[in-house]
Motif scaffolding. Structure first.
Motif, short mmCIF file in Angstrom:
data_model
loop_
_atom_site.label_atom_id
_atom_site.label_comp_id
_atom_site.label_asym_id
_atom_site.label_seq_id
_atom_site.Cartn_x
_atom_site.Cartn_y
_atom_site.Cartn_z
N TYR A 35 -12.48 18.94 33.21
CA TYR A 35 -12.39 20.37 31.68
C TYR A 35 -13.24 20.95 31.66
CZ TYR A 35 -13.28 20.87 26.24
OH TYR A 35 -13.78 21.01 25.39
N TYR A 90 2.93 15.18 26.12
CA TYR A 90 2.71 16.65 27.18
C TYR A 90 3.00 17.88 25.88
CZ TYR A 90 2.47 20.02 29.65
OH TYR A 90 1.96 21.80 30.63
N GLU A 120 -12.63 24.64 30.85
CA GLU A 120 -13.16 25.50 29.93
C GLU A 120 -14.59 26.90 31.04
OE1 GLU A 120 -16.37 24.09 26.73
OE2 GLU A 120 -17.15 23.69 28.45
N GLN A 170 -9.14 22.57 23.18
CA GLN A 170 -8.12 20.97 22.91
C GLN A 170 -7.30 21.57 24.19
OE1 GLN A 170 -8.80 24.39 21.06
NE2 GLN A 170 -8.06 23.58 18.73
N ASP A 171 -6.81 22.76 24.67
CA ASP A 171 -5.35 22.79 25.53
C ASP A 171 -5.84 21.95 26.64
OD1 ASP A 171 -3.47 24.69 24.07
OD2 ASP A 171 -5.01 25.94 23.94
N LEU A 172 -6.89 21.77 27.39
CA LEU A 172 -7.35 21.78 28.17
C LEU A 172 -7.32 19.85 28.59
CD1 LEU A 172 -11.23 23.40 28.04
CD2 LEU A 172 -9.28 24.25 28.37
N LEU A 173 -7.27 19.54 27.74
CA LEU A 173 -7.02 17.72 27.54
C LEU A 173 -6.07 17.76 27.98
CD1 LEU A 173 -9.06 16.47 24.41
CD2 LEU A 173 -10.20 16.78 27.06
N PRO A 219 -11.78 13.43 34.97
CA PRO A 219 -10.99 14.48 33.50
C PRO A 219 -11.92 15.41 33.01
CG PRO A 219 -11.88 12.11 33.51
CD PRO A 219 -11.03 12.07 34.59
N ILE A 220 -13.73 14.89 33.77
CA ILE A 220 -14.94 15.68 32.58
C ILE A 220 -14.85 16.59 33.41
CG2 ILE A 220 -16.92 15.38 32.06
CD1 ILE A 220 -16.79 12.23 30.92
N ALA A 279 -4.63 15.65 31.54
CA ALA A 279 -4.11 14.11 31.46
C ALA A 279 -3.06 13.36 30.74
CB ALA A 279 -5.52 13.93 30.73
N TYR A 282 1.74 18.08 22.60
CA TYR A 282 0.50 17.74 22.33
C TYR A 282 -0.23 19.31 21.27
CZ TYR A 282 -4.65 18.14 22.68
OH TYR A 282 -5.88 17.56 23.26
N THR A 302 -3.77 21.35 37.79
CA THR A 302 -3.91 21.55 36.63
C THR A 302 -4.03 22.20 36.05
OG1 THR A 302 -5.61 19.45 37.43
CG2 THR A 302 -6.44 20.82 35.99
#
Length: 213
Positions: A68, A36, A72, A50-53, A64-65, A56, A39, A121
Motif C-alpha cells: 500500500y 474486485y 502510494e 482507495q484504489d490501492l486496496l 499488503p501494508i 488484495a 469495489y 500488483t
C-alpha cells in the motif's frame, strides 16, 4: 469446435464459457468477482488511496501494508501518465503511440523501484482505472504468453522490461482483437457489475494457467 486462444494456450470456446460462468455467476463458487470488479475505489478516473486496496481482492499481495505504501509513493507519476490515456480507449484498437504510453506507464516500476510493487500488483490497480485498455498480469498470464510452448513472447536474454512489456501488450492486443466477439460474449455472462472483454481475456487466461498441471 471453436478454440479460444490466450497467448500460446487455448481452450474450447464452450468450455471457456463454463469457466467464465463459474467465476462470474455461480453463487456456489467463491471468486474475486464481483468483489474486485465492483469495489468502489476512487470516484475519479485517476488513482486515489482507495484504489490501492484493490489488489488484495485478487489475492495479490502477501505484504499488503508495505505494498500500500509503495503504491502510494507512486501515485503522482502514475496519475501524470494516466492523463495521456483517455478512459474510453480500447486495447483492441489502440495504436502504437498508445502502446508506447502504456509501456511508459509501467516504466514507473523501474524509475522508482519499490520492493513490494511489481507489475502483478500495479496492473490490478491500473486496470480498474482504464478497464478497456490496461490488461492484468500475473503468473498465469505470464505462462500463457511466455512460458507455454509456442508462446508469442518467449523469454529472451537481455531484453529490457520495456521491450518485454511492449511485445506482451501487442500479443494481448492481437488475441483481443482477433477474437473480440467471443470475449464480448464471455464478458456478457457477468450479471453485474459489467466487465470488459479485456477482463474476460484475463479470466480465461488465469483459468488456463491455473489448470496447466
Amino acid at each position: 469446435m471453436t478454440e479460444l486462444c490466450v497467448g500460446g494456450a487455448s481452450v474450447d470456446f464452450d468450455e471457456a464459457k463454463i469457466w467464465a460462468y463459474d467465476y462470474l455467476a455461480n453463487d456456489r463458487i467463491l471468486s474475486a468477482y464481483p468483489a474486485y470488479d465492483g469495489y468502489p475505489g476512487s470516484p475519479t478516473t485517476f488513482i486515489g488511496p482507495q484504489d490501492l486496496l484493490a489488489p488484495a481482492l485478487l489475492n495479490v499481495s502477501q505484504n499488503p501494508i508495505p505494498a500500500y505504501y509503495g503504491l502510494e509513493a507512486l501515485m503522482g507519476p502514475l496519475n501524470e501518465r494516466l492523463d495521456a490515456l483517455p478512459l474510453q480507449t480500447e486495447l483492441a484498437t489502440a495504436g502504437s503511440k498508445t502502446i508506447d504510453h502504456l509501456v511508459e506507464l509501467f516504466g514507473v516500476l523501474e524509475e522508482r523501484p519499490t520492493k513490494y510493487v511489481k507489475l502483478v500488483t500495479l496492473s490490478k490497480v491500473l486496470h480498474r482505472k482504464r478497464p478497456k485498455l490496461i490488461p492484468l498480469f500475473d503468473a498465469h498470464i505470464y505462462w500463457c504468453y511466455t512460458l507455454r510452448p509456442d508462446a508469442p513472447v518467449p523469454e529472451q536474454p537481455g531484453r529490457s522490461y520495456a521491450g518485454y512489456r511492449s511485445a506482451w501488450l501487442r500479443a494481448v492486443q492481437k488475441d483481443l482483437h482477433s477474437q473480440l466477439d467471443q470475449w464480448k460474449e464471455i464478458a456478457a455472462i457477468a450479471p453485474g457489475p459489467q466487465i470488459t472483454p479485456l477482463r474476460a481475456l484475463d479470466i480465461i487466461g488465469w483459468e488456463l494457467g491455473k489448470r496447466r498441471r
